[in-house]
Motif scaffolding. Structure first.
Motif, short mmCIF file in Angstrom:
data_model
loop_
_atom_site.label_atom_id
_atom_site.label_comp_id
_atom_site.label_asym_id
_atom_site.label_seq_id
_atom_site.Cartn_x
_atom_site.Cartn_y
_atom_site.Cartn_z
N ILE A 72 113.46 -94.91 57.01
CA ILE A 72 114.02 -93.92 57.69
C ILE A 72 114.92 -94.57 58.66
O ILE A 72 114.47 -94.91 59.67
CB ILE A 72 113.13 -92.71 57.77
N ALA A 73 116.23 -94.15 58.71
CA ALA A 73 117.03 -94.46 59.73
C ALA A 73 117.90 -93.34 60.28
O ALA A 73 117.80 -91.92 59.66
CB ALA A 73 118.00 -95.36 59.29
N LEU A 74 118.46 -93.26 61.30
CA LEU A 74 119.42 -92.23 62.07
C LEU A 74 120.83 -92.57 62.02
O LEU A 74 120.89 -93.50 62.88
CB LEU A 74 118.66 -91.69 63.21
N GLN A 75 121.74 -91.91 61.60
CA GLN A 75 123.26 -92.10 61.82
C GLN A 75 123.29 -91.65 63.23
O GLN A 75 123.24 -90.23 63.41
CB GLN A 75 123.97 -91.51 60.77
N LEU A 76 123.55 -92.23 64.16
CA LEU A 76 124.12 -91.61 65.66
C LEU A 76 125.01 -90.91 65.90
O LEU A 76 125.28 -90.01 66.79
CB LEU A 76 124.11 -92.85 66.66
N TYR A 77 126.06 -90.89 64.71
CA TYR A 77 126.97 -89.84 64.55
C TYR A 77 126.63 -88.40 64.67
O TYR A 77 127.25 -87.67 65.42
CB TYR A 77 127.84 -90.10 63.32
N SER A 78 125.57 -88.22 64.14
CA SER A 78 124.76 -87.09 64.42
C SER A 78 124.88 -86.35 65.90
O SER A 78 124.87 -85.40 66.31
CB SER A 78 123.33 -86.95 63.93
N LEU A 79 124.43 -87.44 66.75
CA LEU A 79 124.48 -87.31 68.49
C LEU A 79 125.55 -87.61 69.05
O LEU A 79 125.48 -88.10 70.25
CB LEU A 79 123.18 -87.85 68.85
N ARG A 80 126.92 -87.63 68.42
CA ARG A 80 127.84 -87.88 69.25
C ARG A 80 128.10 -87.37 70.39
O ARG A 80 128.60 -87.93 71.60
CB ARG A 80 129.19 -87.89 68.27
N THR A 96 119.83 -89.84 75.51
CA THR A 96 119.91 -89.99 73.95
C THR A 96 119.29 -90.89 73.08
O THR A 96 118.16 -90.56 72.15
CB THR A 96 121.40 -89.79 73.51
N LEU A 97 119.43 -91.99 73.57
CA LEU A 97 118.46 -93.19 72.73
C LEU A 97 117.21 -93.43 73.03
O LEU A 97 116.19 -93.58 72.09
CB LEU A 97 119.25 -94.59 72.99
N LYS A 98 116.86 -92.92 74.28
CA LYS A 98 115.38 -92.85 74.67
C LYS A 98 114.62 -92.01 73.64
O LYS A 98 113.69 -91.68 73.21
CB LYS A 98 115.32 -92.34 76.22
N GLN A 99 115.28 -90.48 73.57
CA GLN A 99 114.80 -89.29 72.93
C GLN A 99 114.84 -90.00 71.35
O GLN A 99 113.63 -89.28 70.60
CB GLN A 99 115.54 -88.25 73.00
N VAL A 100 115.71 -90.55 70.86
CA VAL A 100 115.81 -91.25 69.48
C VAL A 100 114.58 -91.84 69.46
O VAL A 100 113.80 -91.65 68.15
CB VAL A 100 116.94 -91.74 69.12
N ALA A 101 114.13 -92.92 70.19
CA ALA A 101 113.24 -93.77 69.86
C ALA A 101 111.87 -92.95 70.33
O ALA A 101 110.85 -93.21 69.38
CB ALA A 101 113.11 -94.75 71.28
N GLU A 102 111.62 -91.85 71.10
CA GLU A 102 110.53 -91.18 71.18
C GLU A 102 110.15 -90.14 69.88
O GLU A 102 109.05 -89.79 69.77
CB GLU A 102 110.67 -90.02 72.49
N MET A 103 111.40 -90.00 69.22
CA MET A 103 110.98 -89.23 67.96
C MET A 103 110.46 -89.96 66.97
O MET A 103 109.97 -89.49 65.79
CB MET A 103 112.24 -88.68 67.44
N GLY A 104 110.51 -91.39 67.03
CA GLY A 104 109.77 -92.41 66.15
C GLY A 104 110.75 -93.19 65.40
O GLY A 104 110.20 -93.78 64.37
N PHE A 105 112.17 -92.99 65.57
CA PHE A 105 113.02 -93.80 64.78
C PHE A 105 112.94 -95.20 65.28
O PHE A 105 112.79 -95.49 66.56
CB PHE A 105 114.55 -93.31 65.10
N GLU A 146 117.43 -99.51 50.94
CA GLU A 146 116.69 -100.19 52.08
C GLU A 146 116.35 -99.09 53.18
O GLU A 146 115.16 -99.11 53.51
CB GLU A 146 117.38 -101.30 52.43
N TYR A 147 117.40 -98.12 53.12
CA TYR A 147 117.34 -97.26 54.24
C TYR A 147 117.65 -95.83 54.06
O TYR A 147 118.89 -95.79 53.14
CB TYR A 147 118.07 -97.78 55.70
N PHE A 148 116.99 -95.04 54.09
CA PHE A 148 117.30 -93.58 53.91
C PHE A 148 117.76 -93.04 55.33
O PHE A 148 116.96 -92.75 56.05
CB PHE A 148 116.20 -92.69 53.22
N CYS A 149 119.07 -92.63 55.41
CA CYS A 149 119.51 -92.56 56.90
C CYS A 149 119.86 -91.04 56.98
O CYS A 149 120.91 -90.48 56.48
CB CYS A 149 120.77 -93.37 57.07
N ILE A 150 119.13 -90.55 57.83
CA ILE A 150 119.68 -89.02 58.32
C ILE A 150 120.56 -88.71 58.98
O ILE A 150 121.13 -89.52 59.94
CB ILE A 150 118.23 -88.63 59.07
#
Length: 254
Positions: free
Chosen positions: A5-13, A23-32, A226-230
């Motif tokens: 599972i990946a995250l498209q950072l456009y979501s958090l533009r 923002t990146l710190k919070q993304v990592a803390e969520m488990g991405f 390979e990646y399902f990207c939210i």
């Protein structure tokens, strides 16, 4: 195969514009562990890349503005090396190229980029909104036309479950066409009973709408994903809340 599972950072533009590191710190803390990058949002490219490394976020795809494939291939290459990512997507075909000539020109540019960069290990793909699943050129839907190989050179598809739904298609059936050439799929849910143009209400967190993500994941794992990207374009419950809901739902399905 083992998909991730990946995250498209456009979501958090908007968040990235205000506070990149937070923002990146919070993304990592969520488990991405894996992300796609979609523009710098006013930040320095090198700082962006260094912060991704700091929070152990690997870039698995870059979304590139359409016109750069025509006039900035060297700049794209530099950005790709900075982010250590060799999977590049035209983020969407700009309105002025939503014509027969524009589609032809787009395919020529992407094929040329792929032919030049494939020897360096790069892959080129296309992400698109709903009209490219319905508009046609030479009897082919645009997404099919762009990804049809030319002299052994192919362009990857990046199917998007939301835009396929908005286009009136079953995402799973549409994905069958791109079997084996869609390393990343965008995972976005849709309430199909609502107005297709009501983006702020019909786009919801994964699991809250009508998309059958279990079927998509099962098919994808068997056909090269390979990646399902939210990706979350809008949110009424807060962007991080929507992303976390999507993450938690998809984790139960892998």
């Amino acid at each position: 195969m083992t998909a991730k599972i990946a995250l498209q950072l456009y979501s958090l533009r908007k968040e990235i514009e205000k506070d990149l590191e937070g923002t990146l710190k919070q993304v990592a803390e969520m488990g991405f562990k894996y992300v796609q990058v979609d523009g710098m949002r006013g930040n320095d490219m090198y700082e962006f890349a260094n912060l991704l490394k700091k929070y152990e976020l690997e870039v698995v795809g870059l979304h590139i503005k359409h016109d750069r494939f025509f006039n900035d291939l060297d700049g794209i290459l530099e950005e790709a090396y900075v982010f250590n990512c060799k999977v590049l997507y035209d983020k969407y075909i700009e309105d002025e190229d939503q014509t027969t000539d524009g589609y032809i020109k787009t395919k020529e540019a992407l094929i040329e980029a792929a032919s030049k960069l494939s020897t360096l290990g790069f892959s080129i793909g296309l992400h698109c909104p709903e009209y490219d699943y319905n508009n046609t050129i030479n009897g082919r839907k645009v997404m099919q036309y762009i990804t049809d190989p030319v002299n052994g050179i192919g362009i990857y598809a990046e199917p998007d479950t939301y835009w396929m739904s908005i286009a009136g298609h079953d995402p799973l059936k549409e994905m069958h066409y791109f079997s084996g050439r869609m390393p990343i799929v965008h995972m976005k849910d849709c309430i199909t009973s609502l107005d297709p143009n009501d983006f702020e209400n019909n786009l919801v967190a994964c699991g809250d709408g009508d998309v059958d993500f279990k079927a998509i994941i099962d098919f994808g794992k068997e056909h090269g994903v390979e990646y399902f990207c939210i990706e979350q374009d809008y949110s009424k419950i807060g962007m991080f809340n929507s992303i976390e809901r999507s993450l938690n739902h998809l984790k139960t399905l892998l």
